[in-house]
Design an enzyme around this catalytic site. Sequence first.
Site, PDB file in Angstrom:
ATOM      1  N   CYS A 175      -5.979  -4.175  47.379  1.00  0.00           N
ATOM      2  CA  CYS A 175      -7.282  -3.645  47.797  1.00  0.00           C
ATOM      3  C   CYS A 175      -8.351  -3.897  46.733  1.00  0.00           C
ATOM      4  CB  CYS A 175      -7.148  -2.146  48.076  1.00  0.00           C
ATOM      5  SG  CYS A 175      -6.217  -1.250  46.817  1.00  0.00           S
ATOM      6  N   HIS A 182     -11.677   3.656  45.896  1.00  0.00           N
ATOM      7  CA  HIS A 182     -11.831   3.195  44.509  1.00  0.00           C
ATOM      8  C   HIS A 182     -13.320   2.915  44.271  1.00  0.00           C
ATOM      9  CE1 HIS A 182      -7.534   2.289  44.253  1.00  0.00           C
ATOM     10  NE2 HIS A 182      -7.604   1.362  45.183  1.00  0.00           N
TER      11      HIS A 182
HETATM   12  P1  NAD Z   1       3.697   3.061  52.507  1.00  0.00           P
HETATM   13  O1  NAD Z   1       4.672   3.748  51.639  1.00  0.00           O
HETATM   14  O2  NAD Z   1       2.601   3.830  53.146  1.00  0.00           O
HETATM   15  O3  NAD Z   1       4.459   2.271  53.664  1.00  0.00           O
HETATM   16  C1  NAD Z   1       5.571   1.472  53.433  1.00  0.00           C
HETATM   17  C2  NAD Z   1       6.464   1.498  54.661  1.00  0.00           C
HETATM   18  O4  NAD Z   1       7.573   0.610  54.462  1.00  0.00           O
HETATM   19  C3  NAD Z   1       7.054   2.875  54.948  1.00  0.00           C
HETATM   20  O5  NAD Z   1       6.955   3.123  56.328  1.00  0.00           O
HETATM   21  C4  NAD Z   1       8.507   2.735  54.505  1.00  0.00           C
HETATM   22  O6  NAD Z   1       9.359   3.575  55.239  1.00  0.00           O
HETATM   23  C5  NAD Z   1       8.764   1.273  54.826  1.00  0.00           C
HETATM   24  N1  NAD Z   1       9.912   0.688  54.086  1.00  0.00           N
HETATM   25  C6  NAD Z   1      10.600   1.209  53.041  1.00  0.00           C
HETATM   26  N2  NAD Z   1      11.597   0.368  52.694  1.00  0.00           N
HETATM   27  C7  NAD Z   1      11.538  -0.696  53.525  1.00  0.00           C
HETATM   28  C8  NAD Z   1      12.306  -1.882  53.664  1.00  0.00           C
HETATM   29  N3  NAD Z   1      13.355  -2.138  52.862  1.00  0.00           N
HETATM   30  N4  NAD Z   1      11.950  -2.773  54.630  1.00  0.00           N
HETATM   31  C9  NAD Z   1      10.910  -2.530  55.444  1.00  0.00           C
HETATM   32  N5  NAD Z   1      10.157  -1.403  55.348  1.00  0.00           N
HETATM   33  C10 NAD Z   1      10.470  -0.510  54.409  1.00  0.00           C
HETATM   34  O7  NAD Z   1       3.107   1.880  51.606  1.00  0.00           O
HETATM   35  P2  NAD Z   1       1.684   1.167  51.782  1.00  0.00           P
HETATM   36  O8  NAD Z   1       0.653   1.976  51.069  1.00  0.00           O
HETATM   37  O9  NAD Z   1       1.483   0.804  53.194  1.00  0.00           O
HETATM   38  O10 NAD Z   1       1.909  -0.131  50.892  1.00  0.00           O
HETATM   39  C11 NAD Z   1       2.557  -1.291  51.400  1.00  0.00           C
HETATM   40  C12 NAD Z   1       2.155  -2.477  50.540  1.00  0.00           C
HETATM   41  O11 NAD Z   1       0.743  -2.653  50.638  1.00  0.00           O
HETATM   42  C13 NAD Z   1       2.447  -2.338  49.040  1.00  0.00           C
HETATM   43  O12 NAD Z   1       2.713  -3.623  48.520  1.00  0.00           O
HETATM   44  C14 NAD Z   1       1.124  -1.831  48.486  1.00  0.00           C
HETATM   45  O13 NAD Z   1       0.960  -2.113  47.113  1.00  0.00           O
HETATM   46  C15 NAD Z   1       0.153  -2.621  49.349  1.00  0.00           C
HETATM   47  N6  NAD Z   1      -1.183  -2.033  49.453  1.00  0.00           N
HETATM   48  C16 NAD Z   1      -1.353  -0.687  49.609  1.00  0.00           C
HETATM   49  C17 NAD Z   1      -2.635  -0.172  49.695  1.00  0.00           C
HETATM   50  C18 NAD Z   1      -2.882   1.298  49.837  1.00  0.00           C
HETATM   51  O14 NAD Z   1      -3.930   1.780  49.426  1.00  0.00           O
HETATM   52  N7  NAD Z   1      -2.006   2.062  50.428  1.00  0.00           N
HETATM   53  C19 NAD Z   1      -3.735  -1.035  49.654  1.00  0.00           C
HETATM   54  C20 NAD Z   1      -3.529  -2.416  49.558  1.00  0.00           C
HETATM   55  C21 NAD Z   1      -2.242  -2.906  49.451  1.00  0.00           C
END
Ligand code: NAD
Length: 340
Positions: free
Chosen positions: A141, A223
């Site tokens: 992000c 942010h």
């Molecule tokens: P999150 O924890 O909200 O969601 C992750 C999901 O993946 C959950 O539903 C979890 O149960 C599932 N999961 C767990 N283990 C798994 C596996 N082995 N295989 C498939 N699914 C699995 O996380 P998020 O915030 O959505 O983040 C996901 C990615 O996006 C990360 O790389 C994070 O750094 C990136 N990201 C997050 C944000 C943010 O602000 N939340 C912003 C940009 C990028």
Amino acid sequence: MAKVLINGYGSIGKRVADAVSKQKDMEVIGVTKTKPDFEAKMAVDKGYKLYAAIPERKSLFEEKGVDIEGTIFDVIEDADIVVDCAPGGIGKENLENIYKKYNVKAILQGGEKAQYVEDNFNALWSYDRCYGKDYIRTVSCNTTGLCRTLYAINSATDIVKARVVLIRRGADPNDAKRGPINAIVPNPPTIPSHHGPDVCSVVPELEGKIITSAVIVPTTLMHMHSLMVETTGTTKDDIIDAIEKTPRIFTVSAEDGLNSTATIIEFARDLGRVRYDLNEIAIWKESINVVDNEVFLMQAVHQESDVIPENVDCIRAMLQMEDDNMKSIEMTNKAMGLMK
Ligand code: NAD
């Protein structure tokens, strides 16, 4: 119709699923979850086909009476591309253990390291480089927000060097595990922070020219970035003009009451945005200044949603569905109802 599988239906995954569903040229063939929680139930209610991300956990869904179609291995061969939205670090394991084995294209998210993939995606800067590739990461992000604004500045002048201070949200609104709640934490405590190199994974031209530092503060909404960008020469009007011409960034005015991340999020709520998502980067108009060829500005980044349209464009690039990045951006924006 491109067939898209979402692996990991969390904060990012559910938003990518909804954004893909809105496009005319792609469809969601399934979403995966690791546990039968409220998100899993809501995914089924919304009409998504649900699969267990971890095969041994399939019975958990059945025990809870959540409609499950099977495991990821029952659907992966039908997918043209997987958007991996698993927690940071797990995407790399999925890449090695699943996507490469099944020979399916995959997008990883910003929580993974840049070097695990063939290239790093931002629709403005690296669409062409990622065109037709198999394994790509859409950057985080913060990096997405910086890439968009630096693109605007770069379209008005040449960047000599960039200095950025990032004020990062402590946790997402749904996160009860993280903090701080009573401190400002230099994170990472080292300068430069990893954000500058991450921008260079998308814009190699900025190698050696960008230094970032970051602190985490007790807020969940957005942010904030403070940019200081030395250029070969430009004016405030040219920068405002460049921002107006660049997709997915726009100016807000403190004078209008948009004087904090709180009111910017209220603005997104009043726009009727689902989950109050603001996929566009908001730049404070009053903060834009040019002193001795150095551009100053402050911007707000909605961490949960700015990367979502990027994932959609990344699908189009990797599957060679549209060779003009600006056309893909336009299609995505229109379908998602973005301002520009
Ligand atoms: P999150 O924890 O909200 O969601 C992750 C999901 O993946 C959950 O539903 C979890 O149960 C599932 N999961 C767990 N283990 C798994 C596996 N082995 N295989 C498939 N699914 C699995 O996380 P998020 O915030 O959505 O983040 C996901 C990615 O996006 C990360 O790389 C994070 O750094 C990136 N990201 C997050 C944000 C943010 O602000 N939340 C912003 C940009 C990028």
